[in-house]
Write a protein that holds these residues in place. Structure first.
Motif, PDB file in Angstrom:
ATOM      1  N   ALA A 102      31.676  38.235  36.617  1.00 33.21           N
ATOM      2  CA  ALA A 102      32.805  39.103  36.987  1.00 33.21           C
ATOM      3  C   ALA A 102      33.890  38.344  37.751  1.00 33.21           C
ATOM      4  O   ALA A 102      34.889  38.935  38.161  1.00 33.21           O
ATOM      5  N   LYS A 103      33.667  37.054  37.952  1.00 30.98           N
ATOM      6  CA  LYS A 103      34.634  36.183  38.641  1.00 30.98           C
ATOM      7  C   LYS A 103      34.821  36.548  40.112  1.00 30.98           C
ATOM      8  O   LYS A 103      35.884  36.327  40.691  1.00 30.98           O
ATOM      9  N   LEU A 104      33.793  37.104  40.703  1.00 34.11           N
ATOM     10  CA  LEU A 104      33.857  37.410  42.134  1.00 34.11           C
ATOM     11  C   LEU A 104      33.329  36.244  42.954  1.00 34.11           C
ATOM     12  O   LEU A 104      33.472  36.208  44.163  1.00 34.11           O
ATOM     13  N   LEU A 105      32.662  35.331  42.246  1.00 37.27           N
ATOM     14  CA  LEU A 105      32.018  34.210  42.923  1.00 37.27           C
ATOM     15  C   LEU A 105      32.201  32.979  42.032  1.00 37.27           C
ATOM     16  O   LEU A 105      31.963  33.066  40.825  1.00 37.27           O
ATOM     17  N   ASP A 130      24.243  46.559  37.391  1.00 35.24           N
ATOM     18  CA  ASP A 130      23.212  45.988  38.253  1.00 35.24           C
ATOM     19  C   ASP A 130      22.309  47.098  38.788  1.00 35.24           C
ATOM     20  O   ASP A 130      22.692  47.820  39.709  1.00 35.24           O
ATOM     21  N   ASN A 172      27.897  38.536  39.469  1.00 39.28           N
ATOM     22  CA  ASN A 172      29.078  38.272  40.308  1.00 39.28           C
ATOM     23  C   ASN A 172      29.902  37.105  39.767  1.00 39.28           C
ATOM     24  O   ASN A 172      31.134  37.130  39.820  1.00 39.28           O
ATOM     25  N   THR A 178      29.502  51.707  45.837  1.00 43.77           N
ATOM     26  CA  THR A 178      30.908  51.315  45.986  1.00 43.77           C
ATOM     27  C   THR A 178      31.853  52.505  45.807  1.00 43.77           C
ATOM     28  O   THR A 178      33.009  52.330  45.432  1.00 43.77           O
ATOM     29  N   SER A 196      21.897  39.416  40.520  1.00 42.74           N
ATOM     30  CA  SER A 196      23.195  39.933  40.980  1.00 42.74           C
ATOM     31  C   SER A 196      24.198  38.797  41.092  1.00 42.74           C
ATOM     32  O   SER A 196      25.378  38.957  40.765  1.00 42.74           O
ATOM     33  N   THR A 197      23.716  37.657  41.550  1.00 44.32           N
ATOM     34  CA  THR A 197      24.592  36.488  41.677  1.00 44.32           C
ATOM     35  C   THR A 197      25.204  36.138  40.323  1.00 44.32           C
ATOM     36  O   THR A 197      26.400  35.860  40.218  1.00 44.32           O
ATOM     37  N   TYR A 210      32.158  46.833  36.138  1.00 39.55           N
ATOM     38  CA  TYR A 210      31.002  46.335  36.897  1.00 39.55           C
ATOM     39  C   TYR A 210      30.445  47.475  37.741  1.00 39.55           C
ATOM     40  O   TYR A 210      31.135  48.014  38.602  1.00 39.55           O
ATOM     41  N   PHE A 269      28.053  47.958  40.531  1.00 41.51           N
ATOM     42  CA  PHE A 269      27.379  47.136  41.518  1.00 41.51           C
ATOM     43  C   PHE A 269      26.033  47.729  41.926  1.00 41.51           C
ATOM     44  O   PHE A 269      25.833  48.934  41.836  1.00 41.51           O
TER      45      PHE A 269
END
Ligand SMILES: Nc1ncnc2c1ncn2[C@@H]1O[C@H](COP(=O)(O)OP(=O)(O)OP(=O)(O)O)[C@@H](O)[C@H]1O
Ligand SMILES: [Mg+2]
Length: 256
Positions: free
Chosen positions: A51-54, A154, A48, A84, A44-45, A78, A80
């Motif tokens: 997806a530029k979330l992290l 995911d 993320n 969501t 998942s990391t 995405y 998740f």
């Protein structure tokens, strides 16, 4: 085929926890790639970060050749791992959401997607009135309503009962084979990974590294049940599981 998604030497640490270490991976335009690996290995990391979330601790990711926040311009969808859905919106309004964002509400398409995920009759239900598996199916319909170029998924079918899962896999594969979007698909279900994908990437126990990449040389268009009965499927399953099992066992010996 040109590269659509690339992950280069990616490392992610959360404090003392090294989630991913030196992961490199490319996904071609129109390719379906699955990621398998033990729980907590950083799957998942990785999505993320793509997806530029992290932000990555080290290394980089690119979508359609664009690094950084430009990735959204490439229409990344995405789905998740967590739920969501908008709690205050009905099934239909949740599916309309990405269409409204794009300014093109298409009731016929929304109806067809809701039918595809087997939720006709539940258009007016709110998420709290749906089961976990039904909510996942609304999420899938919403993802497809967005019609992204790149799909990051995911464990999209993980919460479904076994029968529904088979039916959705089949339907999803049909849709995918018509559109040939680029897909990066995380799953715990190795059979699902092999049945759907062009390649399966095996991530090791934490720190997650690419342990092996397997090409799934089963013909397309594919039928999930037929693919699963194919001798080549069985051989791949045994080969990948032998390696994956070692990682699952290794991850059980380490605390989170
Ligand atoms: N925001 C965060 N803060 C601290 N640690 C985190 C964070 N997100 C993930 N981790 C840690 O990073 C590691 C990888 O987590 P991640 O959720 O990517 O695993 P995963 O492969 O998706 O697992 P699963 O298959 O169970 O979904 C785990 O050890 C987790 O505890
Ligand atoms: Mg995960």
């Amino acid at each position: 085929m040109p590269t659509k998604v690339s992950v280069t030497n990616l490392s992610i640490a959360f404090g003392a926890t090294q989630a991913l270490e030196g992961v490199s991976l490319t996904v071609s335009d129109g390719e379906f790639v699955s990621i398998v690996g033990p729980s907590g290995c950083g799957k998942s990391t990785m999505l993320n970060v793509i997806a530029k979330l992290l932000p990555p601790t080290d290394g980089s990711t690119r979508v359609a050749g664009v690094e950084g926040n430009g990735a959204s311009a490439a229409k990344v969808g995405y789905m998740f791992q967590k739920d969501t859905l908008l709690p205050w919106a009905t099934t239909l309004d949740n599916v309309y959401l990405p269409m409204d964002v794009q300014g093109v509400r298409d009731s016929r398409k929304a109806g067809a997607l809701i039918d595809m995920v087997g939720l006709t009759g539940f258009e007016g239900h709110f998420p709290r009135q749906l089961s976990g598996g039904m909510r996942k199916r609304v999420q899938l319909a919403r993802l497809l309503a967005q019609d992204p170029d790149v799909l990051l998924m995911d464990e999209p079918f993980g919460a479904l009962d076994a029968q529904t899962r088979l039916i959705i896999q089949e339907e999803f594969l049909k849709i995918w084979e018509r559109s040939r979007k680029t897909v990066l698909f995380v799953t715990h279900d190795l059979q699902e990974a092999i049945a759907l994908s062009d390649r399966v990437v095996l991530i090791s126990a934490r720190p997650g590294r690419v342990k092996a990449v397997y090409r799934v040389d089963l013909a397309r268009p594919r039928h999930v049940e037929e693919a699963m009965a194919h001798p080549r499927f069985m051989a791949l399953f045994q080969e990948i599981w032998a390696s994956l099992k070692q990682e699952v066992l290794a991850s059980r010996e380490k605390p989170q």
